[in-house]
Design a protein around this motif. Structure first.
Motif, PDB file in Angstrom:
ATOM      1  N   CYS A 121      77.827  84.371 -33.367  1.00 39.84           N
ATOM      2  CA  CYS A 121      77.856  85.235 -33.444  1.00 39.84           C
ATOM      3  C   CYS A 121      77.465  86.541 -33.157  1.00 39.84           C
ATOM      4  O   CYS A 121      77.194  87.764 -32.396  1.00 39.84           O
ATOM      5  N   GLY A 122      77.254  86.876 -34.299  1.00 41.06           N
ATOM      6  CA  GLY A 122      77.357  87.648 -34.793  1.00 41.06           C
ATOM      7  C   GLY A 122      77.882  89.021 -35.291  1.00 41.06           C
ATOM      8  O   GLY A 122      77.797  89.796 -35.375  1.00 41.06           O
ATOM      9  N   MET A 123      79.651  88.230 -35.220  1.00 41.14           N
ATOM     10  CA  MET A 123      80.930  88.966 -35.500  1.00 41.14           C
ATOM     11  C   MET A 123      80.436  89.610 -36.339  1.00 41.14           C
ATOM     12  O   MET A 123      80.808  90.822 -36.599  1.00 41.14           O
ATOM     13  N   GLU A 169      79.997  83.047 -49.841  1.00 41.10           N
ATOM     14  CA  GLU A 169      78.959  81.543 -48.879  1.00 41.10           C
ATOM     15  C   GLU A 169      79.440  81.734 -48.349  1.00 41.10           C
ATOM     16  O   GLU A 169      79.895  82.007 -46.845  1.00 41.10           O
ATOM     17  N   ILE A 170      78.055  80.920 -46.744  1.00 39.61           N
ATOM     18  CA  ILE A 170      78.470  81.149 -46.181  1.00 39.61           C
ATOM     19  C   ILE A 170      78.403  79.155 -45.031  1.00 39.61           C
ATOM     20  O   ILE A 170      77.298  78.629 -45.156  1.00 39.61           O
ATOM     21  N   ASP A 171      79.201  79.018 -44.683  1.00 42.16           N
ATOM     22  CA  ASP A 171      79.074  77.015 -44.051  1.00 42.16           C
ATOM     23  C   ASP A 171      78.802  77.120 -43.130  1.00 42.16           C
ATOM     24  O   ASP A 171      78.491  77.339 -41.500  1.00 42.16           O
ATOM     25  N   CYS A 192      84.726  86.759 -38.570  1.00 42.79           N
ATOM     26  CA  CYS A 192      84.383  86.150 -38.236  1.00 42.79           C
ATOM     27  C   CYS A 192      85.294  84.516 -37.611  1.00 42.79           C
ATOM     28  O   CYS A 192      86.728  84.239 -38.367  1.00 42.79           O
ATOM     29  N   PRO A 193      84.565  84.498 -36.493  1.00 42.67           N
ATOM     30  CA  PRO A 193      85.905  83.416 -35.398  1.00 42.67           C
ATOM     31  C   PRO A 193      85.895  82.023 -35.630  1.00 42.67           C
ATOM     32  O   PRO A 193      86.520  81.513 -35.609  1.00 42.67           O
ATOM     33  N   ALA A 194      84.679  81.814 -37.043  1.00 39.95           N
ATOM     34  CA  ALA A 194      84.339  79.895 -37.022  1.00 39.95           C
ATOM     35  C   ALA A 194      85.404  79.837 -38.687  1.00 39.95           C
ATOM     36  O   ALA A 194      85.366  79.262 -39.114  1.00 39.95           O
ATOM     37  N   CYS A 230      84.215  81.273 -41.453  1.00 41.32           N
ATOM     38  CA  CYS A 230      83.224  80.380 -41.996  1.00 41.32           C
ATOM     39  C   CYS A 230      82.671  81.231 -43.457  1.00 41.32           C
ATOM     40  O   CYS A 230      81.442  80.910 -44.558  1.00 41.32           O
ATOM     41  N   ILE A 231      83.496  82.145 -43.994  1.00 38.54           N
ATOM     42  CA  ILE A 231      82.715  83.088 -45.054  1.00 38.54           C
ATOM     43  C   ILE A 231      83.715  83.083 -46.232  1.00 38.54           C
ATOM     44  O   ILE A 231      84.853  83.143 -45.406  1.00 38.54           O
ATOM     45  N   TYR A 232      83.263  82.988 -47.233  1.00 32.64           N
ATOM     46  CA  TYR A 232      84.194  82.365 -48.423  1.00 32.64           C
ATOM     47  C   TYR A 232      82.992  83.497 -49.308  1.00 32.64           C
ATOM     48  O   TYR A 232      82.304  83.538 -49.779  1.00 32.64           O
ATOM     49  N   SER A 237      68.861  83.126 -39.473  1.00 35.11           N
ATOM     50  CA  SER A 237      69.863  82.928 -40.249  1.00 35.11           C
ATOM     51  C   SER A 237      70.778  84.448 -40.839  1.00 35.11           C
ATOM     52  O   SER A 237      69.896  85.567 -40.930  1.00 35.11           O
ATOM     53  N   HIS A 238      71.205  84.423 -41.768  1.00 35.28           N
ATOM     54  CA  HIS A 238      71.690  85.589 -42.399  1.00 35.28           C
ATOM     55  C   HIS A 238      70.971  86.136 -44.022  1.00 35.28           C
ATOM     56  O   HIS A 238      70.752  85.252 -44.084  1.00 35.28           O
ATOM     57  N   ARG A 239      71.408  86.928 -43.744  1.00 29.29           N
ATOM     58  CA  ARG A 239      70.885  87.550 -44.782  1.00 29.29           C
ATOM     59  C   ARG A 239      71.858  88.488 -45.500  1.00 29.29           C
ATOM     60  O   ARG A 239      72.174  89.314 -45.032  1.00 29.29           O
TER      61      ARG A 239
END
Ligand code: SF4
Ligand code: SF4
Length: 193
Positions: free
Chosen positions: A126-128, A117-119, A92-94, A96-98, A69-71
């Motif tokens: 993917c780590g991009m 925020e990350i959904d 982010c290819p998805a 999902c970062i706001y 998970s991210h931090r």
């Protein structure tokens, strides 16, 4: 998978192979059941009854390159390192970062994320975002799993506070403490619902 013309008669008949598969399954079933019964009586404790990892009581140590998970990393004063440059969100290819950027009270720092925020339902791990960040402000070296259950989509949104807190726990207690805390939080939440 072999094509039909490449199969031997033995394989083509299927039945012997099905029986062989059943024998393997049956062997493990009876072996494990017998060992579980023996364990219940305090016998043969040195022999494992199953080869599956009994998570969460038992855990495998992930390799150092594991993407967890991210931090959000922190500065020495404990504030967020992120400068709200949006590079992670762009990479982010998805999608999902706001991020919501705000003026930083310190005139030497231009911006900071008021909201980050990350959904995790959309994230593909993917780590991009980590690669794109010029400030080493986001990492995936937490060794904890993404959340796997919840009751609404909101349960899967990781807020700035959650992401920053992972860095605090990791710094104070190391990777095991982060996993312990995550499991404690989940159990507490489970009791509440
Ligand atoms: S890991 Fe990939 S999908 Fe997830 S937030 Fe980062 S860039 Fe987006
Ligand atoms: S985490 Fe890094 S890339 Fe993303 S907005 Fe913050 S500073 Fe920019």
């Amino acid at each position: 998978m072999k094509r039909k013309e490449e199969m031997t008669l033995w394989e083509w008949l299927y039945l012997p192979e099905i029986l062989r598969g059943l024998m393997v399954t049956g062997y493990h079933f009876w072996r494990n059941l017998s060992l579980h019964i023996l364990h219940a009586f305090g016998l043969a404790r040195d022999r494992r009854a199953a080869y599956t990892t009994q998570y969460p009581e038992e855990r495998k140590r992930y390799p150092d390159v594991y993407r967890g998970s991210h931090r959000l990393t922190l500065k020495e004063d404990g504030s967020v390192r992120c400068t709200a440059c949006f590079l992670c969100a762009t990479a982010c290819p998805a999608n999902c970062i706001y991020i919501e950027a705000g003026e930083h009270p310190d005139p030497k720092v231009e911006k900071y994320p008021v909201r980050y925020e990350i959904d995790t339902l959309r994230c593909i791990y993917c780590g991009m975002c980590v690669e794109a960040c010029p400030c080493d402000a986001i990492r995936m070296d937490t060794y904890v799993h993404p959340r796997i259950w919840g009751f609404s989509r909101l349960d899967f949104i990781e807020t700035k506070e959650v992401l920053m807190n992972r860095s605090r726990v990791l710094m104070q207690g190391g990777r095991e403490s982060l996993m312990e805390q995550m499991l404690r939080d989940y159990r507490e939440e489970e009791r509440r619902v």
